[in-house]
Design an enzyme around this catalytic site. Structure first.
Site, PDB file in Angstrom:
ATOM      1  CG  ASP A 116      -2.748   1.278  -2.910  1.00  0.00           C
ATOM      2  OD1 ASP A 116      -1.268   1.598  -2.991  1.00  0.00           O
ATOM      3  OD2 ASP A 116      -3.667   0.742  -2.381  1.00  0.00           O
ATOM      4  CG  HIS A 117      -1.750   4.530  -4.192  1.00  0.00           C
ATOM      5  ND1 HIS A 117      -0.769   6.052  -3.354  1.00  0.00           N
ATOM      6  CD2 HIS A 117      -2.745   4.456  -3.445  1.00  0.00           C
ATOM      7  CE1 HIS A 117      -1.825   5.360  -2.345  1.00  0.00           C
ATOM      8  NE2 HIS A 117      -3.152   4.845  -2.028  1.00  0.00           N
TER       9      HIS A 117
ATOM     10  CG  ASP B 241      -1.828   1.008   1.407  1.00  0.00           C
ATOM     11  OD1 ASP B 241      -1.898   1.679   0.134  1.00  0.00           O
ATOM     12  OD2 ASP B 241      -2.708   0.685   1.962  1.00  0.00           O
ATOM     13  CD  GLN B 242       0.147   6.434   1.172  1.00  0.00           C
ATOM     14  OE1 GLN B 242      -0.782   6.483   1.197  1.00  0.00           O
ATOM     15  NE2 GLN B 242       1.061   7.205   1.444  1.00  0.00           N
TER      16      GLN B 242
ATOM     17  CB  CYS C  10      -6.397   3.556  -0.960  1.00  0.00           C
ATOM     18  SG  CYS C  10      -4.906   3.653   0.146  1.00  0.00           S
TER      19      CYS C  10
ATOM     20  CG  HIS D 253     -10.011   0.505   1.570  1.00  0.00           C
ATOM     21  ND1 HIS D 253     -11.304   1.191   1.479  1.00  0.00           N
ATOM     22  CD2 HIS D 253      -8.921   1.414   1.387  1.00  0.00           C
ATOM     23  CE1 HIS D 253     -10.376   2.406   2.292  1.00  0.00           C
ATOM     24  NE2 HIS D 253      -9.547   2.906   2.534  1.00  0.00           N
TER      25      HIS D 253
END
Length: 486
Positions: free
Chosen positions: A296-297, A12-13, A52, A106
């Site tokens: 995701d990013h 994540d991130q 997200c 999420h």
């Protein structure tokens, strides 16, 4: 022929340049670099909506954000609920796979399965329904060694602040996610191939790496933030003062701590991924498993005086993507691929690899053709994000990995970056006469991309300023909600 298993590992991130295989000489990511050496590295992988929920919706459905109906996490946007006609775990379940999701999903409601047979959740601090307690928090509370909670160190879930983890190592969510993934493999249905999604909640803030990793990177020479000749617009002291600031200049020491916590968290994740890969090898399934790693990013980490995500810039939108084929699919023709690819390409890639039909709703393109050395018809990718932290940051962007064009609809400004001279995006060429034709080309491409929507973003051959107009909402969002309610 025996169908391959699928291991989908997701952080994540995590920004693209935070792995050794992407050229980072400071960070230690031995296991992911090993995976890359045996697989394919996509050098220009991007998230088409860099936050997200919309990014994960595209992964789960193979659809562009406009067609999932989720254009961000801000005004006019809802959570990722159900109602999708086709999902990646749903299609794999239908194809005879035992599907499990471990970690951050999420979804909304949070116990929604979205096609999985089973999920075990680490939802960080989100408790969106009365009585919901994540599986990780329940486990943490049963096993903690004192009177403390999961973030009693005082750093919030979107903060730029950093400090070492406050609890014993075995309680860290990164360890829990891999422990539960290994347990899921031990207790899976042995009569079926498996699809396991191992989804880490880090390196997303809080930047609370374990003390060993935090201290290791605090004592290293870390990359300094890239700050463009245009980035002064984000030097806003009243915004920077906030513990969860989305923009603003913090001290060099604070930025260094943030980066040490972030790098340390990735190093920790990498070693835990190694445990998972070694377990696959131990049970004899490594060579029969398609492994995909991505995020995701990204995370700006102070680049251009920005923090967090939702931006079109490299730190936020450019992501790592590694694909390692099972032995049954042969060796890749290319080890590094510079064609632009997207998160929504993951679903059709996996479905093609297992011989399952790709639904017509899927917008993404299987990556197996590129891996086989075939040409792609896609010459650039499109991304967007609705208003989130501020109206001025709502954006539309295009890139082919060599150039990037960004349009900010609510303030009517543009940026043009030449990525072939470096990925730092420090010089905006939008007003340069030498690049006027390049600018016109990319602007026309965005007009063509958006004109099919009939959403007021274009008129003829021009882009239309959205200042003062209602927030952009895809009609697909309402359609999906209506499907759910009926």
């Amino acid at each position: 022929m025996k169908k391959p298993n699928i291991l989908f590992i997701m952080t994540d991130q995590q920004r693209w340049d935070s792995l050794g295989c992407y050229g980072n000489s400071v960070i230690e990511t031995v296991n992911l670099d090993w995976l890359a050496s045996e697989g394919v590295v996509f050098e220009n992988a991007y998230t088409s909506c860099p936050s997200c929920v919309p990014a994960r919706a595209s992964i789960m459905t193979g659809m562009h954000p406009w067609n999932t109906g989720i254009l961000g996490m801000g005004k006019g946007q809802g959570p990722m609920g159900g109602g999708f006609q086709h999902t990646l775990p749903g299609e794999l379940s239908n194809a005879g796979y035992h599907t499990q999701g471990i970690g951050k999903m999420h979804f909304h409601p949070q116990r929604l399965l979205n096609g999985f047979h089973r999920t075990l959740l680490d939802e960080s601090g989100r408790e969106e329904a009365p009585g919901f307690v994540s599986d990780y928090r329940q486990w943490f509370n049963r096993n903690k060694t004192g009177d403390y909670d999961i973030v009693d160190h005082g750093i919030d879930w979107n903060s730029w602040m950093a400090r070492p983890y406050h609890a014993p190592e075995f309680l860290h969510p990164t360890n829990w996610t891999v422990n539960q993934s290994i347990e899921a493999l031990k207790t899976r249905d042995p009569s079926k191939p498996f699809f396991l999604m191992t989804s880490f909640a880090r390196p997303h803030s809080p930047y609370d790496a374990l003390p060993f990793y935090f201290d290791l990177y605090l004592n290293k020479s870390l990359p300094e933030p890239d700050v463009g000749d245009w980035a002064g617009i984000h030097d806003v002291p009243e915004d920077a003062a906030k513990p969860n600031a989305w923009r603003g200049v913090r001290s060099q020491e604070e930025i260094r701590r943030a980066r040490a916590g972030y790098y340390g968290s990735i190093h920790h994740i990498d070693l835990q991924i190694g445990r998972l890969l070694f377990y696959l090898e131990k049970i004899g399934e490594l060579e029969n498993t398609l492994i995909i790693f991505t995020s995701d990013h990204g995370d700006m980490l102070g680049d251009h005086n920005l923090w967090r995500k939702t931006y079109a810039y490299e730190g936020s939108a450019h992501i790592p993507m590694i694909v390692r084929l099972p032995k049954s699919l042969g060796k890749p023709s290319c080890k590094r691929i510079d064609a632009p690819v997207l998160l929504q390409d993951i679903m059709p890639t996996i479905l093609e690899a297992v011989g399952a039909e790709i639904p017509e709703t899927v917008d993404g393109v299987s990556l197996l053709g590129l891996i086989r050395g075939e040409k792609t018809e896609r010459s650039y990718i499109h991304g967007e994000h609705s208003t989130c932290y501020s109206e001025e940051q709502e954006m539309q962007y295009l890139t082919d990995g060599k150039w990037k064009y960004i349009w900010f609809p609510r303030i009517g400004t543009e940026q043009l970056f030449n990525l072939t001279n470096g990925r730092d995006e420090t010089i905006n060429f939008v007003d340069s006469k030498d690049y006027s034709q390049e600018l016109q080309k990319w602007r026309a491409r965005l007009v063509a991309e958006l004109s099919t929507r009939d959403s007021g973003l274009t008129e003829g051959d021009r882009l239309v300023n959205q200042s003062g107009k209602p927030y952009l909402i895809s009609p697909k969002y309402r359609e999906r909600l209506d499907t759910c309610e009926n």
